[in-house]
Enzyme design. Structure first.
Site, PDB file in Angstrom:
ATOM      1  CE  LYS A   1      -6.792   9.661   3.774  1.00 48.57           C
ATOM      2  NZ  LYS A   1      -6.981   9.784   2.214  1.00 48.57           N
TER       3      LYS A   1
ATOM      4  CD  GLU B   1      -1.517  -6.658   5.783  1.00 48.05           C
ATOM      5  OE1 GLU B   1      -0.827  -7.001   4.788  1.00 48.05           O
ATOM      6  OE2 GLU B   1      -1.497  -7.241   6.612  1.00 48.05           O
TER       7      GLU B   1
ATOM      8  CB  CYS C   1       0.067  -4.554  -2.301  1.00 47.17           C
ATOM      9  SG  CYS C   1      -1.291  -5.796  -2.291  1.00 47.17           S
TER      10      CYS C   1
ATOM     11  CD  GLU D   1       4.579  -1.170  -3.954  1.00 44.17           C
ATOM     12  OE1 GLU D   1       4.892  -0.189  -3.150  1.00 44.17           O
ATOM     13  OE2 GLU D   1       3.827  -2.282  -3.946  1.00 44.17           O
TER      14      GLU D   1
HETATM   15  P1  NAD Z   1      -0.454   5.656   0.150  1.00 45.44           P
HETATM   16  O1  NAD Z   1       0.493   5.209   1.360  1.00 45.44           O
HETATM   17  O2  NAD Z   1      -0.013   6.938  -0.707  1.00 45.44           O
HETATM   18  O3  NAD Z   1      -2.031   6.183   0.467  1.00 45.44           O
HETATM   19  C1  NAD Z   1      -2.484   4.936   1.343  1.00 45.44           C
HETATM   20  C2  NAD Z   1      -3.475   5.724   2.219  1.00 45.44           C
HETATM   21  O4  NAD Z   1      -2.868   6.274   3.323  1.00 45.44           O
HETATM   22  C3  NAD Z   1      -4.211   6.611   1.577  1.00 45.44           C
HETATM   23  O5  NAD Z   1      -5.801   6.819   2.109  1.00 45.44           O
HETATM   24  C4  NAD Z   1      -3.946   8.291   1.812  1.00 45.44           C
HETATM   25  O6  NAD Z   1      -4.414   9.167   1.837  1.00 45.44           O
HETATM   26  C5  NAD Z   1      -3.041   7.846   3.244  1.00 45.44           C
HETATM   27  N1  NAD Z   1      -2.102   8.563   3.831  1.00 45.44           N
HETATM   28  C6  NAD Z   1      -1.198   9.116   3.174  1.00 45.44           C
HETATM   29  N2  NAD Z   1      -0.129   9.693   3.912  1.00 45.44           N
HETATM   30  C7  NAD Z   1      -0.576   9.489   5.226  1.00 45.44           C
HETATM   31  C8  NAD Z   1      -0.349  10.056   6.394  1.00 45.44           C
HETATM   32  N3  NAD Z   1       0.783  10.609   6.763  1.00 45.44           N
HETATM   33  N4  NAD Z   1      -0.997   9.499   7.672  1.00 45.44           N
HETATM   34  C9  NAD Z   1      -2.039   8.728   7.524  1.00 45.44           C
HETATM   35  N5  NAD Z   1      -2.739   8.474   6.150  1.00 45.44           N
HETATM   36  C10 NAD Z   1      -1.916   8.688   5.172  1.00 45.44           C
HETATM   37  O7  NAD Z   1      -0.662   4.387  -0.832  1.00 45.44           O
HETATM   38  P2  NAD Z   1      -1.539   4.537  -2.064  1.00 45.44           P
HETATM   39  O8  NAD Z   1      -0.694   4.966  -3.353  1.00 45.44           O
HETATM   40  O9  NAD Z   1      -2.854   4.795  -2.077  1.00 45.44           O
HETATM   41  O10 NAD Z   1      -1.432   2.677  -2.388  1.00 45.44           O
HETATM   42  C11 NAD Z   1      -0.366   2.233  -2.954  1.00 45.44           C
HETATM   43  C12 NAD Z   1       0.639   1.450  -1.936  1.00 45.44           C
HETATM   44  O11 NAD Z   1      -0.175   0.699  -1.116  1.00 45.44           O
HETATM   45  C13 NAD Z   1       1.517   0.525  -2.474  1.00 45.44           C
HETATM   46  O12 NAD Z   1       2.758   0.509  -1.648  1.00 45.44           O
HETATM   47  C14 NAD Z   1       0.983  -0.813  -2.314  1.00 45.44           C
HETATM   48  O13 NAD Z   1       1.716  -1.995  -2.372  1.00 45.44           O
HETATM   49  C15 NAD Z   1       0.376  -0.637  -0.976  1.00 45.44           C
HETATM   50  N6  NAD Z   1      -0.945  -1.611  -0.826  1.00 45.44           N
HETATM   51  C16 NAD Z   1      -0.691  -2.764   0.072  1.00 45.44           C
HETATM   52  C17 NAD Z   1      -1.797  -3.625   0.087  1.00 45.44           C
HETATM   53  C18 NAD Z   1      -1.505  -4.637   1.136  1.00 45.44           C
HETATM   54  O14 NAD Z   1      -2.701  -5.487   1.661  1.00 45.44           O
HETATM   55  N7  NAD Z   1      -0.346  -5.163   1.650  1.00 45.44           N
HETATM   56  C19 NAD Z   1      -2.891  -3.277  -0.656  1.00 45.44           C
HETATM   57  C20 NAD Z   1      -3.130  -2.339  -1.219  1.00 45.44           C
HETATM   58  C21 NAD Z   1      -1.994  -1.507  -1.655  1.00 45.44           C
END
Ligand code: NAD
Length: 510
Positions: free
Chosen positions: A190, A265, A299, A399
């Site tokens: 996804k 993560e 991240c 963040e």
């Molecule tokens: P996000 O949580 O908004 O979205 C991440 C993914 O989750 C997207 O595909 C989104 O559509 C999906 N999602 C959103 N709500 C959901 C739900 N209720 N159920 C299931 N899936 C859902 O995050 P983002 O804005 O895409 O990315 C930024 C965040 O990701 C930051 O907090 C960053 O630190 C983190 N990040 C972490 C890592 C790591 O390896 N730790 C790597 C990259 C990004």
């Protein structure tokens, strides 16, 4: 003046189109006709339309993944998997420029950076190819009797649900694909709403390389619908989520439906500690790019910058100088150092942190503004540095996911350590010093899953990354990565064919 490159100067078969999901190796129209635009964040132009997937689309993709898993794929021999990885290597190598341009236009990362990810991707493919022959159990001693042989064997977990963030699609996907393909699992991906095109194209290329039908599937759409449906699906055996803490919590709760295995993560607020004895020619650009990389949308970004007080003023002067010479522009230009933020929403979010910092007492020393002029249609902000930041301020705790550095001075090693650990996150961290003993103390005592010394953001599939606290659990890469994709069975074999070993074991006979 040279004309700024825009997406209109580049073409791609996806541009201007309504895209489908990728299920069973084919583009499949979505169940509903709802579409969402995918914007070029440098210009605000619509590049393509992405389907808003539904639970029905997820059902279809999970069924395709299950069918593939129950077929010959999960029993392929290691050399067959290895050979597939070699074909994937070639196809990705040949088509990487296309993937890099597509990613740059879709999410804004500078093209020099996306092109540079080729080496990372190819090394990751090579690493995971080697893991195909590295999956095995152990022969274990036992206290039952010499007539009993005991061992563990491994088996692929089954259908994986992979929920992705948008910030590093070219790199992040290999953590999932590598383990899936090396072990014989199958997967439904996804992609994030803002970075769907790279994932769709990359998976198309896997099929061009000979991937069997249904092994990797993509369902596009919103997190609360497609992500949620995947996380709670009863025929998904493991869910891997990378993204924000808020969405991660929902995934953990949804995964309880069938007690699926779960890996999350999540976010970070990583400490970057500069001692006065640091190699400054490394530490200044290192600390700056630890935040400005990908416009702060990483991240592990080292956004809490702790600088030893006796070097503070000189260090900040150099940091400001570095920040002001950064070239901001569309990622597609080869001289761009920092591109735009991903979306209007992200721009508003970053600006609200910037605007809220001074009233809390922080001092803006450079940046802090959205860029106008011929960049006004995109989501550009200046590299931004705040001084006089106290640990309790909002910009030092939350963040931001933007190019904003909070500089906090410290006097002693103990103080640096205390401040570094004063966070609910624990994803990354770094120290800059020429004193190896000091560096070792920081390695051992900073509560972060990934730590760098005199460098930042280096990543290798064989070494991996991990998280403490709110940054999540289940680490990626490194020696235990494959186990995340495998069940372990414990096996007891009575090879005596006699009554020397009781036919039924513990608890039933004295
Ligand atoms: P996000 O949580 O908004 O979205 C991440 C993914 O989750 C997207 O595909 C989104 O559509 C999906 N999602 C959103 N709500 C959901 C739900 N209720 N159920 C299931 N899936 C859902 O995050 P983002 O804005 O895409 O990315 C930024 C965040 O990701 C930051 O907090 C960053 O630190 C983190 N990040 C972490 C890592 C790591 O390896 N730790 C790597 C990259 C990004």
């Amino acid at each position: 003046m040279n004309e700024r490159p825009s997406s209109a100067m580049f073409s791609h078969k996806y541009f201007g189109k309504e895209l489908g999901h990728l299920i069973g190796g084919k583009s499949v129209p979505p169940h509903s006709d709802q579409m969402m635009p995918s914007f070029n964040p440098a210009t605000g132009e619509v590049l393509a339309y992405i389907p808003e997937g539904t639970a029905e689309d997820v059902n279809l993709a999970v069924a395709a993944a299950r069918k593939a898993f129950e077929g010959p794929w999960s029993e392929w021999l290691p050399w067959e998997r290895h050979r597939l990885f070699m074909r994937i290597y070639e196809v990705i190598e040949q088509n990487f420029d296309e993937l890099a341009y597509l990613t740059t236009l879709d999410i804004g990362t500078p093209i020099t950076k996306t092109l540079g990810m080729k080496q990372y991707a190819l090394k990751a493919i090579t690493y995971f190819a080697t893991q195909t022959t590295n999956i095995g159990g152990q022969t274990l001693p036992n206290n039952i009797g010499t007539g009993v042989m005991t061992m563990t064997v491994k088996a692929p977990v089954g259908v994986i649900g992979g929920i992705l963030p948008w910030n590093v699609p070219l790199v992040g996907l290999w953590w999932l694909l590598g383990g899936t393909l090396a072990t014989g699992c199958t997967i439904v991906l996804k992609p994030a709403e803002y970075a769907t095109m790279t994932i769709l194209r990359l998976v198309e290329l896997l099929y061009e390389a000979g991937l069997p039908e249904g092994v990797v599937n993509v369902v596009a759409g919103r997190g609360g619908v497609v992500g949620q449906a995947l996380a709670e699906h009863n025929d998904v055996d493991r869910v891997v989520f990378t993204g924000s803490v808020q969405a991660g919590r929902k995934v953990i709760m949804a995964s309880a439906s069938n007690v699926k295995r779960v890996q999350v993560e999540l976010g970070g607020k990583s400490p970057d500690i500069v001692f006065a004895d640091a190699p400054m020619e490394l530490a200044v650009p290192g600390a700056a790019m630890a935040v400005y990389n990908n416009c702060g949308q990483v991240c592990t970004a080292g956004t809490r910058l702790f600088v030893e007080r006796k070097a503070h003023n000189e260090f900040v002067d150099k940091l400001v100088k570095f920040s002001r010479q950064m070239r901001i522009g569309p990622g597609i230009a080869h001289d761009t150092d920092m591109g735009p933020l991903i979306s209007q929403g992200q721009l508003d979010r970053v600006m609200s942190y910037v605007d809220g910092a001074a009233p809390e007492g922080a001092t803006l020393v450079t940046g802090g503004k959205r860029l106008g002029g011929d960049l006004s249609q995109g989501y550009f902000v200046e590299p931004t540095i705040f001084c006089d930041v106290r640990p309790e301020m909002t910009i030092a705790r939350e963040e931001i996911f933007g190019p904003v550095i909070s500089v906090i001075p410290f006097d002693t090693e103990e103080e640096a350590l205390r401040l570094a650990n004063e966070t609910e996150y624990g994803l990354g961290g770094a120290v800059w010093t020429q004193d190896l003993s000091k560096a070792m103390r920081m390695i051992n005592r900073v509560k972060a899953g990934t730590f760098w010394v005199n460098c930042y953001d280096w990543m290798d599939a064989g070494v991996g990354m991990n998280g403490y606290k709110l940054s999540g659990y289940g680490g990626k890469g490194g020696p235990t990565h494959m186990d995340n994709f495998l069940y372990q069975k414990s096996v007891y074999i009575n090879h005596t064919y006699s009554g020397d070993v009781p036919p039924v074991g513990a608890g039933l006979r004295a």
